[in-house]
Design a protein around this motif. Structure first.
Motif, PDB file in Angstrom:
ATOM      1  N   GLU A  65     -22.243   1.765  10.019  1.00  0.00           N
ATOM      2  CA  GLU A  65     -22.056   2.264   8.659  1.00  0.00           C
ATOM      3  C   GLU A  65     -22.871   1.395   7.695  1.00  0.00           C
ATOM      4  O   GLU A  65     -22.781   0.171   7.732  1.00  0.00           O
ATOM      5  CB  GLU A  65     -20.567   2.183   8.284  1.00  0.00           C
ATOM      6  CG  GLU A  65     -20.215   2.853   6.991  1.00  0.00           C
ATOM      7  CD  GLU A  65     -20.276   4.366   7.077  1.00  0.00           C
ATOM      8  OE1 GLU A  65     -20.548   4.983   6.034  1.00  0.00           O
ATOM      9  OE2 GLU A  65     -20.056   4.921   8.159  1.00  0.00           O
ATOM     10  N   LEU A  66     -23.684   2.030   6.871  1.00  0.00           N
ATOM     11  CA  LEU A  66     -24.514   1.305   5.907  1.00  0.00           C
ATOM     12  C   LEU A  66     -24.045   1.643   4.496  1.00  0.00           C
ATOM     13  O   LEU A  66     -24.133   2.801   4.078  1.00  0.00           O
ATOM     14  CB  LEU A  66     -25.989   1.688   6.060  1.00  0.00           C
ATOM     15  CG  LEU A  66     -26.656   1.399   7.405  1.00  0.00           C
ATOM     16  CD1 LEU A  66     -28.051   1.995   7.462  1.00  0.00           C
ATOM     17  CD2 LEU A  66     -26.713  -0.099   7.655  1.00  0.00           C
ATOM     18  N   VAL A  67     -23.568   0.646   3.766  1.00  0.00           N
ATOM     19  CA  VAL A  67     -23.110   0.897   2.392  1.00  0.00           C
ATOM     20  C   VAL A  67     -24.294   1.178   1.464  1.00  0.00           C
ATOM     21  O   VAL A  67     -24.170   1.900   0.492  1.00  0.00           O
ATOM     22  CB  VAL A  67     -22.262  -0.269   1.837  1.00  0.00           C
ATOM     23  CG1 VAL A  67     -20.909  -0.319   2.524  1.00  0.00           C
ATOM     24  CG2 VAL A  67     -22.981  -1.597   1.970  1.00  0.00           C
ATOM     25  N   ASN A  68     -25.437   0.616   1.782  1.00  0.00           N
ATOM     26  CA  ASN A  68     -26.650   0.813   0.975  1.00  0.00           C
ATOM     27  C   ASN A  68     -27.671   1.647   1.751  1.00  0.00           C
ATOM     28  O   ASN A  68     -28.851   1.315   1.803  1.00  0.00           O
ATOM     29  CB  ASN A  68     -27.240  -0.541   0.573  1.00  0.00           C
ATOM     30  CG  ASN A  68     -27.586  -1.402   1.784  1.00  0.00           C
ATOM     31  OD1 ASN A  68     -27.133  -1.158   2.895  1.00  0.00           O
ATOM     32  ND2 ASN A  68     -28.397  -2.414   1.558  1.00  0.00           N
ATOM     33  N   TRP A  69     -27.210   2.741   2.318  1.00  0.00           N
ATOM     34  CA  TRP A  69     -28.012   3.588   3.193  1.00  0.00           C
ATOM     35  C   TRP A  69     -29.333   3.990   2.543  1.00  0.00           C
ATOM     36  O   TRP A  69     -30.390   3.874   3.150  1.00  0.00           O
ATOM     37  CB  TRP A  69     -27.197   4.828   3.591  1.00  0.00           C
ATOM     38  CG  TRP A  69     -27.938   5.763   4.485  1.00  0.00           C
ATOM     39  CD1 TRP A  69     -28.042   5.674   5.835  1.00  0.00           C
ATOM     40  CD2 TRP A  69     -28.691   6.909   4.096  1.00  0.00           C
ATOM     41  NE1 TRP A  69     -28.814   6.710   6.319  1.00  0.00           N
ATOM     42  CE2 TRP A  69     -29.227   7.484   5.276  1.00  0.00           C
ATOM     43  CE3 TRP A  69     -28.975   7.520   2.883  1.00  0.00           C
ATOM     44  CZ2 TRP A  69     -30.013   8.624   5.268  1.00  0.00           C
ATOM     45  CZ3 TRP A  69     -29.760   8.662   2.858  1.00  0.00           C
ATOM     46  CH2 TRP A  69     -30.271   9.200   4.051  1.00  0.00           C
ATOM     47  N   MET A  70     -29.279   4.456   1.301  1.00  0.00           N
ATOM     48  CA  MET A  70     -30.483   4.957   0.636  1.00  0.00           C
ATOM     49  C   MET A  70     -31.508   3.829   0.433  1.00  0.00           C
ATOM     50  O   MET A  70     -32.694   4.033   0.674  1.00  0.00           O
ATOM     51  CB  MET A  70     -30.116   5.600  -0.705  1.00  0.00           C
ATOM     52  CG  MET A  70     -31.214   6.458  -1.280  1.00  0.00           C
ATOM     53  SD  MET A  70     -31.552   7.946  -0.322  1.00  0.00           S
ATOM     54  CE  MET A  70     -30.344   9.046  -0.967  1.00  0.00           C
ATOM     55  N   GLU A  71     -31.056   2.673   0.018  1.00  0.00           N
ATOM     56  CA  GLU A  71     -31.975   1.539  -0.175  1.00  0.00           C
ATOM     57  C   GLU A  71     -32.549   1.078   1.168  1.00  0.00           C
ATOM     58  O   GLU A  71     -33.735   0.749   1.265  1.00  0.00           O
ATOM     59  CB  GLU A  71     -31.256   0.377  -0.872  1.00  0.00           C
ATOM     60  CG  GLU A  71     -32.176  -0.784  -1.220  1.00  0.00           C
ATOM     61  CD  GLU A  71     -33.378  -0.382  -2.083  1.00  0.00           C
ATOM     62  OE1 GLU A  71     -34.468  -0.968  -1.872  1.00  0.00           O
ATOM     63  OE2 GLU A  71     -33.248   0.493  -2.960  1.00  0.00           O
ATOM     64  N   THR A  72     -31.732   1.093   2.199  1.00  0.00           N
ATOM     65  CA  THR A  72     -32.205   0.711   3.532  1.00  0.00           C
ATOM     66  C   THR A  72     -33.256   1.698   4.028  1.00  0.00           C
ATOM     67  O   THR A  72     -34.272   1.298   4.607  1.00  0.00           O
ATOM     68  CB  THR A  72     -31.022   0.636   4.521  1.00  0.00           C
ATOM     69  OG1 THR A  72     -30.056  -0.290   4.001  1.00  0.00           O
ATOM     70  CG2 THR A  72     -31.474   0.178   5.887  1.00  0.00           C
ATOM     71  N   LEU A  73     -33.027   2.982   3.778  1.00  0.00           N
ATOM     72  CA  LEU A  73     -34.016   3.985   4.156  1.00  0.00           C
ATOM     73  C   LEU A  73     -35.321   3.756   3.397  1.00  0.00           C
ATOM     74  O   LEU A  73     -36.404   3.801   3.979  1.00  0.00           O
ATOM     75  CB  LEU A  73     -33.488   5.402   3.899  1.00  0.00           C
ATOM     76  CG  LEU A  73     -34.436   6.529   4.296  1.00  0.00           C
ATOM     77  CD1 LEU A  73     -34.719   6.515   5.791  1.00  0.00           C
ATOM     78  CD2 LEU A  73     -33.867   7.872   3.860  1.00  0.00           C
ATOM     79  N   ARG A  74     -35.231   3.487   2.090  1.00  0.00           N
ATOM     80  CA  ARG A  74     -36.426   3.214   1.279  1.00  0.00           C
ATOM     81  C   ARG A  74     -37.220   2.048   1.885  1.00  0.00           C
ATOM     82  O   ARG A  74     -38.428   2.127   2.041  1.00  0.00           O
ATOM     83  CB  ARG A  74     -36.040   2.890  -0.160  1.00  0.00           C
ATOM     84  CG  ARG A  74     -37.237   2.538  -1.052  1.00  0.00           C
ATOM     85  CD  ARG A  74     -36.820   2.032  -2.432  1.00  0.00           C
ATOM     86  NE  ARG A  74     -36.021   2.981  -3.161  1.00  0.00           N
ATOM     87  CZ  ARG A  74     -36.502   3.977  -3.914  1.00  0.00           C
ATOM     88  NH1 ARG A  74     -37.799   4.127  -4.027  1.00  0.00           N
ATOM     89  NH2 ARG A  74     -35.696   4.789  -4.562  1.00  0.00           N
TER      90      ARG A  74
END
Length: 181
Positions: free
Chosen positions: A82-91
Motif C-alpha cells: 500500500e502506497l500512501v503517496n501513490w501518485m507522487e511515487t508514480l510521477r
C-alpha cells in the motif's frame, strides 16, 4: 509501411485482472470498434486482462478476427504494498526508470517487456495491428519512442485512447500520433 494502433482499454470497474467494463466502457468499446473499422486492422493482440479483451471484442467480432493474448501487455505493478503517496511515487517512476518498489516492476522493466511485443509485431506480415494494453504500460511504451513522454502524458490519457505508431519499411524510426478524439 507498418501501422500499430496502441490502445488503452475502455473504462472499467477496477484495476484487478478480472475487472469488467462499466456501462460507459461497453458503449466506448462499440465506438472504438466503429472508429477502428476504417483502419483495416488485420491482427489483434491484447493484454489478458478482461477490461482489455472486452474493449476490443466488438472490433474483433465485426472484422471476424481472433484476439491473441500476450501477458507482456498486462499492466505494470508499481508495488504490491500500500502506497500512501501513490501518485507522487508514480510521477517519480518516470524520472528514475530503474527504481523498483517492493513487489513491483521498474519503469524500464515494464517498458522493455511492452516494447518487446511491439518489436515482434513489426516483423509480422500484417500491416495494421491493434494492440490493447493499459495506461501506465502504454505511456512507458510511448516514452521509449519519444523520451519526452512521462507522467503528464500519462495523466492526459483517456479511457479509451489510441496512438498510431508508424514505421516505414526499412526504416528505424517510429513516429507517434494520438488519433483518438
Amino acid at each position: 509501411m507498418k501501422r500499430i494502433y496502441l490502445i488503452r482499454h475502455c473504462k472499467a470497474n477496477g484495476q484487478e485482472a478480472g475487472a469488467q467494463l462499466t456501462i460507459e466502457g461497453r458503449i466506448q468499446a462499440k465506438h472504438l470498434a466503429e472508429f477502428l473499422t476504417e483502419k483495416q486492422i488485420d491482427y489483434i493482440v491484447s493484454s489478458s486482462y478482461e477490461r482489455a479483451i472486452s474493449s476490443i471484442r466488438p472490433l474483433a467480432k465485426k472484422l471476424n478476427l481472433m484476439i491473441h493474448m500476450d501477458n507482456r501487455l498486462c499492466e505494470r505493478v508499481l508495488s504490491t504494498e500500500e502506497l500512501v503517496n501513490w501518485m507522487e511515487t508514480l510521477r517519480e517512476s518516470y524520472e528514475d526508470l530503474d527504481r523498483k518498489l517492493p513487489g513491483g516492476e521498474s519503469s524500464r522493466d515494464a517498458m522493455t517487456r511492452g516494447v518487446s511485443v511491439i518489436n515482434e509485431l513489426y516483423s509480422r506480415t500484417e500491416k495494421n495491428i491493434a494492440v490493447v494494453t493499459h495506461g501506465n504500460l502504454m505511456s512507458l511504451i510511448l516514452k521509449y519512442y519519444n523520451n519526452s513522454y512521462g507522467f503528464n502524458e500519462w495523466e492526459r490519457l483517456t479511457n479509451p485512447d489510441i496512438y498510431e505508431l508508424v514505421k516505414p519499411k526499412n526504416e528505424e524510426e517510429t513516429t507517434l500520433n494520438r488519433i483518438w478524439m
